[in-house]
Design a protein around this motif. Structure first.
Motif, PDB file in Angstrom:
ATOM      1  N   ASN A   1     -17.330  -4.286 -36.493  1.00 28.09           N
ATOM      2  CA  ASN A   1     -17.372  -5.658 -36.010  1.00 28.09           C
ATOM      3  C   ASN A   1     -16.354  -5.806 -34.880  1.00 28.09           C
ATOM      4  O   ASN A   1     -15.146  -5.732 -35.120  1.00 28.09           O
ATOM      5  CB  ASN A   1     -17.022  -6.621 -37.160  1.00 28.09           C
ATOM      6  CG  ASN A   1     -16.924  -8.050 -36.697  1.00 28.09           C
ATOM      7  OD1 ASN A   1     -17.763  -8.528 -35.963  1.00 28.09           O
ATOM      8  ND2 ASN A   1     -15.879  -8.724 -37.120  1.00 28.09           N
ATOM      9  N   LEU A   2     -16.818  -5.983 -33.644  1.00 27.02           N
ATOM     10  CA  LEU A   2     -15.898  -6.210 -32.530  1.00 27.02           C
ATOM     11  C   LEU A   2     -15.342  -7.623 -32.633  1.00 27.02           C
ATOM     12  O   LEU A   2     -16.073  -8.570 -32.885  1.00 27.02           O
ATOM     13  CB  LEU A   2     -16.594  -6.005 -31.185  1.00 27.02           C
ATOM     14  CG  LEU A   2     -17.006  -4.559 -30.903  1.00 27.02           C
ATOM     15  CD1 LEU A   2     -17.779  -4.483 -29.599  1.00 27.02           C
ATOM     16  CD2 LEU A   2     -15.794  -3.649 -30.845  1.00 27.02           C
TER      17      LEU A   2
ATOM     18  N   GLY B   1     -13.514 -10.859 -30.967  1.00 27.38           N
ATOM     19  CA  GLY B   1     -13.250 -11.525 -29.688  1.00 27.38           C
ATOM     20  C   GLY B   1     -14.088 -10.982 -28.551  1.00 27.38           C
ATOM     21  O   GLY B   1     -15.165 -10.430 -28.733  1.00 27.38           O
ATOM     22  N   ASN B   2     -13.522 -11.131 -27.337  1.00 25.22           N
ATOM     23  CA  ASN B   2     -14.258 -10.781 -26.114  1.00 25.22           C
ATOM     24  C   ASN B   2     -13.742  -9.530 -25.433  1.00 25.22           C
ATOM     25  O   ASN B   2     -13.762  -9.429 -24.219  1.00 25.22           O
ATOM     26  CB  ASN B   2     -14.207 -11.958 -25.125  1.00 25.22           C
ATOM     27  CG  ASN B   2     -14.945 -13.158 -25.656  1.00 25.22           C
ATOM     28  OD1 ASN B   2     -15.952 -13.018 -26.326  1.00 25.22           O
ATOM     29  ND2 ASN B   2     -14.431 -14.341 -25.371  1.00 25.22           N
ATOM     30  N   GLY B   3     -13.223  -8.576 -26.180  1.00 25.58           N
ATOM     31  CA  GLY B   3     -12.829  -7.320 -25.565  1.00 25.58           C
ATOM     32  C   GLY B   3     -11.381  -7.221 -25.160  1.00 25.58           C
ATOM     33  O   GLY B   3     -11.049  -6.462 -24.265  1.00 25.58           O
TER      34      GLY B   3
ATOM     35  N   THR C   1      -7.288  -8.789 -24.258  1.00 24.10           N
ATOM     36  CA  THR C   1      -6.601  -9.710 -23.370  1.00 24.10           C
ATOM     37  C   THR C   1      -5.858  -8.892 -22.327  1.00 24.10           C
ATOM     38  O   THR C   1      -5.838  -7.662 -22.415  1.00 24.10           O
ATOM     39  CB  THR C   1      -5.574 -10.558 -24.169  1.00 24.10           C
ATOM     40  OG1 THR C   1      -4.508  -9.704 -24.596  1.00 24.10           O
ATOM     41  CG2 THR C   1      -6.216 -11.231 -25.376  1.00 24.10           C
TER      42      THR C   1
ATOM     43  N   ALA D   1      -8.864  -4.354 -26.864  1.00 24.29           N
ATOM     44  CA  ALA D   1      -9.913  -4.865 -27.743  1.00 24.29           C
ATOM     45  C   ALA D   1      -9.626  -4.468 -29.187  1.00 24.29           C
ATOM     46  O   ALA D   1      -8.971  -3.459 -29.456  1.00 24.29           O
ATOM     47  CB  ALA D   1     -11.262  -4.310 -27.302  1.00 24.29           C
TER      48      ALA D   1
END
Length: 124
Positions: free
Chosen positions: A62-63, A65-67, A69, A74
């Motif tokens: 399960n990734l 967030g968006n990769g 900061t 990530a």
């Protein structure tokens, strides 16, 4: 998990050494910062249930967030269901973080591993 399940192959504690090698600096610091300290830590009844376990099964990654900061790579989580040698089933939450800095830039390393049934008390 294959290495942990066959911890003493090809030599004693080689599975734990593999797990330690794929852990990031923060994870290593939390367990004493050396392989010897990690091996001692891994003898606890919770983490130790993965060492030389009877079997294990992982759910899909399960990734989170968006990769990442600008300052943190990530992150991803994965649930792993383990059946210990005593026959007890326990689920672990493995959290991985993608490294941004050399020498491991781009590699996914273990950020933490928590027993799901203990996760709330360990993170509060």
């Amino acid at each position: 998990m294959d290495s942990l399940a066959r911890n003493n192959f090809p030599e004693v504690d080689s599975g734990l050494a593999t797990c330690f090698a794929f852990s990031n600096d923060m994870c290593r610091a939390a367990v004493g910062a050396s392989l010897d300290e990690f091996v001692k830590f891994a003898r606890n009844p919770i983490f130790g249930s993965m060492v030389n376990c009877e079997s294990w099964r992982a759910e899909p990654v399960n990734l989170v967030g968006n990769g990442g900061t600008p300052t943190r790579g990530a992150m991803a989580t994965q649930l792993v269901h383990v059946v210990s040698l005593s026959g007890r089933t326990r689920t672990f939450i493995w959290t991985l973080q993608q490294e941004r800095r050399p020498p491991n830039a781009g590699s996914w390393l273990v950020w933490q591993c928590l027993a799901k049934d203990k996760a709330i008390e360990l993170t509060v």
